[in-house]
Design a protein around this motif. Structure first.
Motif, PDB file in Angstrom:
ATOM      1  N   GLU A   6       0.090  -0.991   0.234  1.00  0.00           N
ATOM      2  CA  GLU A   6      -0.074   0.151  -0.213  1.00  0.00           C
ATOM      3  C   GLU A   6       0.921   1.215   0.513  1.00  0.00           C
ATOM      4  O   GLU A   6       2.388   1.299   0.706  1.00  0.00           O
ATOM      5  CB  GLU A   6      -0.678   0.030   1.264  1.00  0.00           C
ATOM      6  N   SER A   7       0.026   2.265  -1.133  1.00  0.00           N
ATOM      7  CA  SER A   7       1.190   3.704  -0.226  1.00  0.00           C
ATOM      8  C   SER A   7       0.199   4.953  -0.262  1.00  0.00           C
ATOM      9  O   SER A   7      -1.314   4.427  -1.090  1.00  0.00           O
ATOM     10  CB  SER A   7       1.755   3.888  -1.962  1.00  0.00           C
ATOM     11  N   THR A 120      -1.365   1.262   5.373  1.00  0.00           N
ATOM     12  CA  THR A 120      -0.655   2.480   5.149  1.00  0.00           C
ATOM     13  C   THR A 120      -1.622   3.516   6.164  1.00  0.00           C
ATOM     14  O   THR A 120      -2.392   3.648   6.275  1.00  0.00           O
ATOM     15  CB  THR A 120      -0.903   3.189   3.906  1.00  0.00           C
TER      16      THR A 120
END
Length: 126
Positions: A6-7, A120
């Protein structure tokens, strides 16, 4: 083995927007049911949204319906979560998850998913 990363998390003021991404590798992404879950401090992990691999049908928790949009780009092996009109109660660690076929009607339960990202952090200030 499927890997998910994830980002896109961060700190945003209430009413603002963020776009989360989940990059997948190691599997047949286009066939997987993909989902977003979130976990606030001291609370259980909860369902946010899911998108089917075939047909791209989407599902949302009532708490985010109309504000969040899930999508996927199978050519890029990436899933997205566009989050608008963010509220302080949206503050949590957001996780992406993947489930190989077949689709499950329990798509809103964490136990239905085989693979998870590391999460995240999304923080919405009032």
């Amino acid at each position: 083995q499927v890997q998910l990363v994830e980002s896109g998390g961060g700190l945003v003021q209430a009413g603002g927007s963020l776009r989360l991404s989940c990059a997948a590798s190691g599997g047949t992404f286009r066939a997987y049911t993909m989902a977003w879950f979130r976990q606030a401090a001291g609370k259980e992990r909860e369902f946010v949204s899911a998108i089917r691999g075939v047909g791209g049908i989407t599902y949302y928790a009532d708490s985010v319906k109309g504000r969040f949009t899930i999508s996927r780009d199978n050519a890029k092996n990436t899933m997205y979560l566009q989050m608008n009109s963010l509220k302080p109660e949206d503050t949590a660690v957001y996780y992406c998850a993947a489930r190989p076929p077949p689709f499950s009607t329990t798509y809103n339960y964490p136990k239905s998913y085989n693979y998870w990202g590391q999460g995240t952090q999304v923080t919405v200030s009032s």
